[in-house]
Design an enzyme around this catalytic site. Structure first.
Site, PDB file in Angstrom:
ATOM      1  N   ASN A  11       0.851  -1.189   0.000  1.00 16.95           N
ATOM      2  CA  ASN A  11       0.000   0.000   0.000  1.00 16.95           C
ATOM      3  C   ASN A  11       0.890   1.242   0.000  1.00 16.95           C
ATOM      4  OD1 ASN A  11      -1.834   2.027   0.482  1.00 16.95           O
ATOM      5  ND2 ASN A  11      -2.390   1.348   2.543  1.00 16.95           N
ATOM      6  N   LYS A  13       0.121   4.279  -0.391  1.00 18.91           N
ATOM      7  CA  LYS A  13      -0.521   5.476   0.171  1.00 18.91           C
ATOM      8  C   LYS A  13      -0.245   6.677  -0.748  1.00 18.91           C
ATOM      9  CE  LYS A  13      -0.248   3.273   4.616  1.00 18.91           C
ATOM     10  NZ  LYS A  13      -0.163   3.357   6.068  1.00 18.91           N
ATOM     11  N   HIS A  99      -9.663   1.098   4.727  1.00 14.39           N
ATOM     12  CA  HIS A  99      -8.371   1.329   5.385  1.00 14.39           C
ATOM     13  C   HIS A  99      -8.560   2.333   6.524  1.00 14.39           C
ATOM     14  CE1 HIS A  99      -4.287   2.579   6.202  1.00 14.39           C
ATOM     15  NE2 HIS A  99      -3.910   1.437   5.648  1.00 14.39           N
ATOM     16  N   GLU A 101      -6.937   4.765   7.531  1.00 11.93           N
ATOM     17  CA  GLU A 101      -6.707   6.185   7.229  1.00 11.93           C
ATOM     18  C   GLU A 101      -7.928   6.810   6.581  1.00 11.93           C
ATOM     19  OE1 GLU A 101      -2.942   5.540   5.305  1.00 11.93           O
ATOM     20  OE2 GLU A 101      -2.128   4.981   7.256  1.00 11.93           O
ATOM     21  N   GLU A 171      -5.502  -4.867  10.651  1.00  7.74           N
ATOM     22  CA  GLU A 171      -4.490  -3.825  10.844  1.00  7.74           C
ATOM     23  C   GLU A 171      -4.806  -3.053  12.125  1.00  7.74           C
ATOM     24  OE1 GLU A 171      -2.502  -2.605   7.003  1.00  7.74           O
ATOM     25  OE2 GLU A 171      -4.443  -1.636   6.899  1.00  7.74           O
ATOM     26  N   GLY A 177       2.169   2.457  10.605  1.00  4.98           N
ATOM     27  CA  GLY A 177       3.088   3.573  10.394  1.00  4.98           C
ATOM     28  C   GLY A 177       3.794   4.026  11.655  1.00  4.98           C
ATOM     29  N   SER A 217       3.229  -1.942  10.385  1.00  9.78           N
ATOM     30  CA  SER A 217       4.679  -1.977  10.587  1.00  9.78           C
ATOM     31  C   SER A 217       5.285  -3.360  10.330  1.00  9.78           C
ATOM     32  CB  SER A 217       5.042  -1.481  11.988  1.00  9.78           C
ATOM     33  OG  SER A 217       4.612  -0.134  12.154  1.00  9.78           O
TER      34      SER A 217
HETATM   35  P1  PGA Z   1       2.713   0.393   7.609  1.00  7.88           P
HETATM   36  O1  PGA Z   1       1.258   0.563   6.923  1.00  7.88           O
HETATM   37  O2  PGA Z   1       3.301  -0.890   7.103  1.00  7.88           O
HETATM   38  O3  PGA Z   1       3.472   1.594   7.193  1.00  7.88           O
HETATM   39  O4  PGA Z   1       2.459   0.336   9.094  1.00  7.88           O
HETATM   40  C1  PGA Z   1       0.395  -0.538   6.766  1.00  7.88           C
HETATM   41  C2  PGA Z   1      -0.906  -0.096   6.143  1.00  7.88           C
HETATM   42  O5  PGA Z   1      -1.394   0.996   6.459  1.00  7.88           O
HETATM   43  O6  PGA Z   1      -1.494  -0.798   5.316  1.00  7.88           O
END
Ligand code: PGA
Length: 271
Positions: A11, A13, A99, A101, A171, A177, A217
């Protein structure tokens, strides 16, 4: 019980320039194979505006192209939205839905997430439904309840054409993140509960075939331990998907984990 092919998603983003996107996609495509029985399915989810050029860059490879979001509507007065038909036209075959976000950052309501997932599956594409608890919810002991309610609201009334068409990404919001990863044991416990809920909603055979992947992460140095868990079938990778070598190291961990499995009947095969 069926063996599950691992699913690894990158992803991206809101990252990359056009040039970086094409280079990254080409680098990942070169390293992705699908000729062995344990090779994972791999998809990248670039920003909308680069989808067409990334599709050109990965054509002929085994890498799948995904979108980070979609409109639940077919067309019309929806300024800024992108329809599934548009996404299909630029080569997209899987779509992220819900997601965190968007769910939390943009306050996207459960009904809209459900409508998007239904639209994705109705269009014949693969939906990657993201669920997971916030830190506050985890500390209040609500992890399983939150996952269950997010699953129930998104899957209500759904008839899945094939289990390979739905992927659940667990998640935990506090792990996205942040560099904080759920422990393998905690992640496995959440995944097992999620699979149990899937069994109640869709039947145990379907639940045994659906990939439940971990996100938050995931990195080359923790991917193998996470994916060694019996109910963790891959990963949704943010930060580490922006470097081809890191992302491919995670793909490799999934492949090794798949290859380390004895024949059906034990470990992955028992589910
Ligand atoms: P990250 O993001 O690996 O940077 O924690 C995962 C995601 O949001 O799908």
């Amino acid at each position: 019980m069926p063996e599950r092919t691992p699913f690894i998603g990158g992803n991206w983003k809101m990252n990359t320039t056009a040039r970086e996107a094409v280079e990254l996609a080409a680098g990942v495509a070169q390293g992705v194979k699908a000729d062995g029985p344990h090779d994972p399915q791999v998809a990248i989810f670039p920003p909308f505006v680069w989808l067409g050029m990334v599709d050109d860059a990965i054509r002929g490879s085994q890498l799948r192209l995904g979108a980070q979001d979609c409109s639940p509507h077919a067309n019309g007065a929806h300024t800024g939205d992108v329809s599934l038909a548009m996404l299909e036209e630029v080569g997209v075959s899987c779509v992220l839905v819900g997601h965190s976000e968007r769910r939390h950052g943009l306050a996207e309501p459960p009904e809209r997430i459900a409508a998007k997932l239904h639209a994705v599956l109705g269009a014949g594409l693969t939906g990657v439904l993201c669920i997971g608890e916030t830190l506050q919810e985890r500390e209040a002991g609500q992890t399983d309840a939150v996952n269950e309610s997010q699953l129930r609201s998104a899957l209500r009334g759904l008839s899945i054409v094939g289990p390979d068409r739905l992927v659940i990404a667990y998640e935990p919001v506090w792990a996205i993140g942040t560099g904080r990863t759920a422990s393998a044991g905690d992640a496995q416990a959440a995944h097992r509960h999620i699979r149990g809920v899937l069994g109640t909603l869709l039947g145990s055979t379907t639940a045994g075939s659906i990939r439940v992947i971990y996100g938050g992460s995931m990195k080359p140095d923790n991917a193998a331990e996470l994916m060694a868990q019996p109910d963790i079938d891959g990963g949704l990778i943010g930060g580490a998907s922006l470097k081809a070598d890191q992302f491919l190291a995670i793909v490799d961990a999934a492949r090794r984990e798949g290859k380390a499995q004895p024949a059906a009947g034990t470990h992955r095969g028992h589910r």
